[in-house]
Design an enzyme around this catalytic site. Structure first.
Site: not given
Ligand code: PA5
Length: 446
Positions: A280, A301, A415
């Protein structure tokens, strides 16, 4: 003291795929300029550095109130208002809820299923809710606050406010206004300090104190590393070396993915905290370093094949721990089985460290850059060092790119569109944007 080993980034180890001292020296101008910005506090958001010297007495007082009055402690927040507390909780107090009270729940989404489960698990009569939002307006946090307020009011009536702690801006925002009006206990996030840089404010420190971790010890660690991270000389400053190397790897070697790989389960959430901070802060104006969280040895793995032989676009950042605070020696079982008996007598910590070192080496041998942060112990003091080290490194790297590492215009856009969709006054234009976009979206379906 935490330590950065960056040998596997350099040309002495990697040959032509490594960074040379000359490349770093050539950046001295930019590095000096970034240092001046930090030292002169050119940006008000650098106030996160002042957190290191804060008085924690109010935090301690409120934490005691929470401990004395709660079986459960529920944090409502998102982004920087939740990732830091979770990183502290999981690093320092693993399996906390199975061993200690108050149990801690961190609700950082608006997934109804999760909240329903939390509400089934906690006894609201003995729960304290910490609502954390710097802006005081983030839809996710405010929605869950409204739900919890309503639930608490059904039980406690006009005394519901006693069950809440507000952590927010000292003056601005709806949460501060409600806290003042309703007499909710409140702690302040200093005005300049942005969400993802706020872990060393009451955002992270209240949770720390509630679970019995000394906030002053976290800050002591941060202050100690700050001495090194404020050195103007690049070769003495680990945060500047970290940022400079990743910047050069991206600019000159096209390696724009930074994989963070702690070799400790307790740091899994810490790596998510780092990813938010890095992504961010640096992802803007077409620039950006893409972080992704990983875990050693588990992801050896799962991901290691890609790092070894996939596209040459990554740098691995390992986190290695010296003292795990406990150990288990592999016992003398199945002694007769070849292929198992070599493990007998080794401590698990020596196995995990061997795996970490082998991974570093394997990557370096095929010219894949990596560096290692060595952490003496997973405790409050070293957590403080890690948080502050990465805070300074992130701001510094942003300055190398010439961007603002403190804003998040892209997040704000999302937002605002949500506000529009949910019918918030003043966001009618955003609602129209969404409706237009939906028309296009419905053309292509299968
Ligand atoms: O770093 C940031 O500023 C953001 O990630 C915020 O932490 C996040 O959007 C939540 O904001 P607030 O604390 O204002 O609710």
């Amino acid at each position: 003291m935490i330590e950065l080993n960056f040998s596997n980034m350099m040309e002495e180890v990697l040959g032509e795929k490594g960074i040379s001292e000359r490349q770093i020296e050539a950046l001295r101008g930019k590095i000096g300029d970034a240092h001046t910005q930090i030292k002169a506090r050119t940006w008000p958001e650098l106030a996160f550095i002042d957190l290191l010297y804060q008085d924690t007495s109010d935090i301690k007082k409120i934490a005691k109130y929470v401990r004395d009055n709660s079986d459960d402690f529920l944090i409502l927040g998102i982004g920087g208002s939740a990732l830091g507390p979770r990183a502290i909780l999981e690093a320092i107090s693993p399996f906390h809820n199975l061993k200690h009270k108050p149990r801690v729940f961190i609700y950082d989404n608006v997934d109804p299923r999760t909240l329903k489960n939390i509400l089934l698990l906690v006894d609201l009569k003995k729960t304290t809710v910490n609502v954390i939002t710097k802006s005081g307006s983030t839809a996710e946090t405010i929605a869950s606050f409204m739900i919890l307020w309503d639930e608490m009011a059904k039980i406690f009536g006009s005394k519901a406010s006693e069950r809440f702690i507000a952590t927010t801006d000292p003056d601005k925002g709806n949460l501060r206004r409600i806290a003042n009006e309703k007499g909710i206990r409140a702690l302040s996030i200093p005005p300049g300090v942005g969400g993802r840089y706020s872990v060393l404010s009451p955002v992270g420190l209240l949770l720390a104190e509630v679970i019995g971790i000394d906030a002053d010890e976290i800050l002591r660690g941060a202050r100690d590393i700050h001495e090194r991270c404020s050195e103007p000389e690049i070769w003495k400053n680990p945060a500047y070396v970290f940022g400079t190397l990743l910047y050069l790897m991206e600019r000159e070697e096209k390696r724009n993915i930074n994989v963070i790989v702690p070799y400790a389960d307790g740091f899994k959430s810490f790596s998510e905290w780092f990813c938010q901070l890095w992504a961010e802060s640096l992802g803007k104006l077409g620039f950006g370093l893409t972080p992704y969280p990983s875990l050693g040895t588990t992801d050896q793995h799962s991901q290691l094949q890609l790092w070894m032989e996939g596209p040459e676009d990554k740098v691995a950042i390992f986190m290695r721990v010296d003292d795990y605070g406990g150990d288990i020696v592999i016992p003398n079982a199945f002694e007769e089985v070849e292929g198992m008996n070599y493990l007998i007598g080794h401590a698990l910590s020596s196995l995990i460290k061997a795996e970490e070192e082998s991974t570093e080496l394997a990557l370096a041998r095929v010219g894949r850059p990596n560096m290692t942060i060595n952490i003496p112990k997973i405790d409050a003091y070293h957590m403080g060092q890690l948080f502050h080290f990465f805070g300074v490194a992130t701001a510094f790297t942003g300055f190398l790119y010439g961007i603002n590492p403190f804003n998040q215009p892209g997040v704000e856009e999302g937002k605002n569109l949500t506000y529009g969709m949910m019918g918030r006054k003043g966001y009618e234009a955003e609602r129209e944007k969404v409706e237009r976009a939906r028309e296009k979206k419905s053309c292509w379906k299968i």
